[in-house]
Enzyme design. Sequence first.
Site, PDB file in Angstrom:
ATOM      1  N   ASP A   1       0.846  -1.194   0.000  1.00 21.77           N
ATOM      2  CA  ASP A   1       0.000   0.000   0.000  1.00 21.77           C
ATOM      3  C   ASP A   1       0.881   1.244   0.000  1.00 21.77           C
ATOM      4  OD1 ASP A   1      -2.271   1.560   0.072  1.00 21.77           O
ATOM      5  OD2 ASP A   1      -3.073   0.687   1.906  1.00 21.77           O
TER       6      ASP A   1
ATOM      7  N   ASP B   1     -10.696   1.994  -2.469  1.00 22.92           N
ATOM      8  CA  ASP B   1     -11.076   1.599  -1.121  1.00 22.92           C
ATOM      9  C   ASP B   1     -12.592   1.541  -0.949  1.00 22.92           C
ATOM     10  OD1 ASP B   1      -8.449   1.389  -0.291  1.00 22.92           O
ATOM     11  OD2 ASP B   1      -8.364   3.409   0.535  1.00 22.92           O
TER      12      ASP B   1
END
Length: 689
Positions: free
Chosen positions: A441, A508
């Site tokens: 990430d 997300d």
Amino acid sequence: MTPYPRWTLRTEHTGYTVRLSPDGPWAELDAWGPHGAEHGPSALDWSHRTHFITPADAAPAEYLPYGIRPFTGAELIAAGPDGERGSWWEFDGAQETGTGLRLAFTDGLLGLRTVLCYETVPGTDIVLRWTEFTASRELRLERLDSAAVTVPVTAGARLTYLTGQWSQEFQRTQLHLTRGTFTMGSIQGVPGHAYAPWLAVQDTTGEDAPAYGVALEWSGNWHITAEAEPGGAVRVRAGRVPHEGAVRLAPGERLTTPRLACAFSADGLDGLSRVWHRYERRLSGERLHRPRKVLYNSWEATGFGVEAAGQLELARAAAGIGAELFVVDDGWFTGRADDTGGLGDWHPDPAAFPDGFDRFVADVRALGLDFGLWVEPEAVSPGSRLHTEHPDWVYRVDGRPARLVRHQLLLDLGRTDVQDFVIATLDRLLDTYAIDYLKWDMNRPPTERGRPSAGPADLDAEHVAGYLRVLDHLRAAHPGVTVEGCAGGGGRVEHATIARTDVVWPSDNTAPLDRLAIQHGFLHAHAPHVMSSWVTDAPGVFDPRPRSLAFRFVNAMCGVLGIGADLRAWTPAQRAEAAGWIARYKEVRDVVHLGEARLLGTPADPTCGVQYDADGRTVVAALSTGRLDGAPLVPGRPARLRLRALDPAARYRDTASGTTYSGAHLLHYGLPFAWSADHDADLVVLTRE
């Protein structure tokens, strides 16, 4: 015989023809389209009469410096030590290979050699383009684009591009450009959430008009600019954007720009999407045929509250519904009780795993699950041990305050010692524990981007090179580990990342209708086998209308299926339904990931879907987005999805219902769906008889 050299690069279905211009020392596009399109007068030919501009400004030039092209946009702006800007070059020869072409131009006075590079990709309709510069004295490159392409249009151009923001990435957006300039890009150190480095150009005659596309292979700052020019053409320029505003080129030094992938399809945007899908399957190489396993990720169930007992409870539930992989997200390492600390100190928290992390991993694997872990190796928390020991490793500007974003700083991954630390950290984790999956990430763009006392530097390019070096190491040293690319969702999705990872995380936002729009845009540019998608309980952010668990599963099955919901809160009936969907997905994922994908309608339609075809099977993911038709209380008829590319004379059997359709029926009328409040999605598998 033409008096000017002409070269044609051939892809599977297309040709890209370049010639030396009769009007000056530059290369220009002569034809780009299906095989044979180069035979005849060029559609890009222009009148050769120019008023108040130069011939170079009006030409469909492949690449030109400021100096030769002073008014309508140059790809190269170079300056010598005296500060004089501009380059005037001469043609210095061509080199042809079996799949490529190199055209060289030199400017002896400035001391710069420029080579335009072309390469076709076997089995695709992609032409890669990039540029190489070599200096004989110190130069300053203020603009260094990768390439330019010219598209003929009759009444203006329809530009299709992908826009958004965090949690709303990859929104398909269109603009009619008749005159003027359109530009998009990012200076966030990654491609960013606002725009994807991808653009399609069509004539405004219709959605099915032949489509031209470009995509920039670059993980840092970038731009794509389209200019509608006099005479009926759109010229697209693309390249990286140096953080410092310019790049210094030392004597004898060579600089290579990022590659620009150029694509063409005679079948409109839908056909163009399949060109990109095929290219990305090529980028995946042998990893393409490794099954993308059904994962469960614990983030939305536990957040930072990671501890062994709770994670194992989730792992048992995930194994019970058929998941194949368990991924522990953020919160597993020392000092990570929330998002204010811990980053950089990548050691399992002994308080969270009292019997040891290796025992915890073994317990997960004993359930028949592979094991995965989340990391954010570019970030560091100010209170971490890493930051205490190496405060000079973060980007900073002397005398200026360090700005925290998400309570964290960003490591200068352009430094070799930082790269070595990240590689050693990942090696330690992967060599110590039985980890099958790594989610990389990146949640913090660079702000105070400096490296004090280092002298002139190309910080953006150096960070990208460091990032790719680490990924290349992972691929070489840990070939069995599946790598997921993520940057706060879809903030770093481009071909350099896709070539080195197995899947990417588009957003997300996992809410059902929000995610449908995200995936619809994503699949225009990227392939299903790289699109990670989860089933969660998340409510809608932008479209809050509720949808069934079936809708969430069918939507997620359009790519690489994952589950992120808190399974402990699901009823036995929900778990049983989930197990059924996962079993169905495993039966068709090879078709979804390896087949030809076709987008059926859009999320703005009452019914839309995706069709996948491979080896005599057709898989249709169908989703109801709109109001119901009122049946059976009032007269109504089933919704229909017209399929594509089937054999009209063949017969196709629905493997679930046993219903048989002719290809002509499916092409003309489509598959019927009787939607209801409890039935808003379906997965149909057709077998050709």
